[in-house]
Design a protein around this motif. Structure first.
Motif, PDB file in Angstrom:
ATOM      1  N   GLU A 159       0.273  14.634  -0.737  1.00 35.67           N
ATOM      2  CA  GLU A 159       0.350  13.194  -0.479  1.00 35.67           C
ATOM      3  C   GLU A 159       0.834  12.480  -1.735  1.00 35.67           C
ATOM      4  OE1 GLU A 159      -2.501   9.403   0.825  1.00 35.67           O
ATOM      5  OE2 GLU A 159      -3.095  11.470   1.316  1.00 35.67           O
ATOM      6  N   THR A 161       2.937   8.500  -3.039  1.00 35.88           N
ATOM      7  CA  THR A 161       3.330   7.149  -2.647  1.00 35.88           C
ATOM      8  C   THR A 161       4.611   6.779  -3.368  1.00 35.88           C
ATOM      9  OG1 THR A 161       1.987   6.142  -4.396  1.00 35.88           O
ATOM     10  CG2 THR A 161       0.960   6.393  -2.229  1.00 35.88           C
ATOM     11  N   ARG A 166       3.378   5.293   1.929  1.00 34.10           N
ATOM     12  CA  ARG A 166       2.496   6.425   1.660  1.00 34.10           C
ATOM     13  C   ARG A 166       3.079   7.615   2.396  1.00 34.10           C
ATOM     14  NH1 ARG A 166      -2.877   7.051   4.758  1.00 34.10           N
ATOM     15  NH2 ARG A 166      -3.775   8.981   3.928  1.00 34.10           N
ATOM     16  N   LYS A 193       3.272   0.758   3.762  1.00 36.85           N
ATOM     17  CA  LYS A 193       2.100   0.157   3.125  1.00 36.85           C
ATOM     18  C   LYS A 193       1.791  -1.230   3.674  1.00 36.85           C
ATOM     19  CE  LYS A 193       2.622   2.390  -1.418  1.00 36.85           C
ATOM     20  NZ  LYS A 193       2.917   2.120  -2.842  1.00 36.85           N
TER      21      LYS A 193
END
Length: 252
Positions: A159, A161, A166, A193
């Protein structure tokens, strides 16, 4: 082998923690070990050009090719932002005919592992040989069979950003024992986002793992001599815990 389509837009985000400078220094170290006079390099599968930028800063003259036009567009933007003069072009490593001769061909981030068939591998090696004078060097990395089979691929989640989104990437592997190939099935969730809207990208990257004897044979068929392979992480001898390996071959 057409991968990194929509995924190319998010490639930099997923690999923003990749230490391109350190990897370029490793390439520099390995090339100088065999010929400190090497200056002109062509990069087979240059991606977004970050290795080329770092190698240019180390004093090399670089040219990069990649079959993804999106990657090449990003590479040109990165080069301009970093005020480096690097030639980039869209081309397939399997049938590329270099207009010039180079001191070295490099191919990083497992581009050779994307060549799944023996013919694709041989074609890539032959294209690399045509880009070199006799005595030139070919440096590439690949998934290394002993390590892959000792520590088999598993589901992985990453993960990150970026400025607007994201990003969640889920990698689900499927192994094919008769072909020495792992299908890495990527599902990428792009979550805005601001409004939480989600877009999904699905891609499969088919990755071949190699053993030294088969690469020796394929390289010899393209007029190369394999002279070394070492662990990508330790730069020491490979073993059963080596998932990736650098291979160095000399044009004969």
């Amino acid at each position: 082998m057409e991968v990194f389509q929509d995924y190319a837009y998010y490639y930099n985000s997923f690999y923003k923690d990749k230490d391109y400078h350190a990897e370029a220094e490793t390439v520099d170290k390995l090339l100088k070990k065999y010929d400190p006079k090497i200056k002109n390099i062509i990069n087979f599968g240059c991606g977004t050009g970050k290795h080329d930028i770092e190698l240019t800063r180390l004093g090399y003259h670089c040219h990069g090719i990649d079959m993804s036009s999106l990657m090449i567009d990003i590479a040109k933007e990165n080069s301009a932002l970093n005020e480096t003069s690097i030639g980039f072009e869209v081309a397939d490593v399997r049938n590329y005919e270099a207009k010039d001769k180079y001191d070295a061909v490099i191919s990083l981030f497992h581009v050779v592992s994307y060549q799944n068939s023996n013919q694709d591998v041989l074609n890539t090696f032959q294209a690399a040989r045509k880009a070199l004078n006799t005595g030139g060097y070919f440096l590439f990395d690949a998934w290394y069979g002993p390590g892959v089979l000792s520590d088999k691929p598993s589901v992985r989640v990453k993960e990150v950003t970026d400025e607007n989104n994201r990003l969640i990437r889920i990698a689900r592997p499927v192994m094919h024992d008769k072909e020495n190939i792992v299908d890495v099935n990527y599902e990428v969730l792009i979550i805005n986002k601001e409004n939480s809207r989600t877009q999904t990208i699905n891609e499969t990257h088919n990755m071949r793992y190699f053993f030294r004897p088969e690469l020796e044979l394929l390289l010899s068929g393209a007029d190369f001599e394999l002279i070394e392979n070492i662990d990508c992480q330790t730069l020491e001898e490979t073993g059963y815990d080596s998932w990736t390996s650098y291979f160095v071959a000399k044009a004969i």
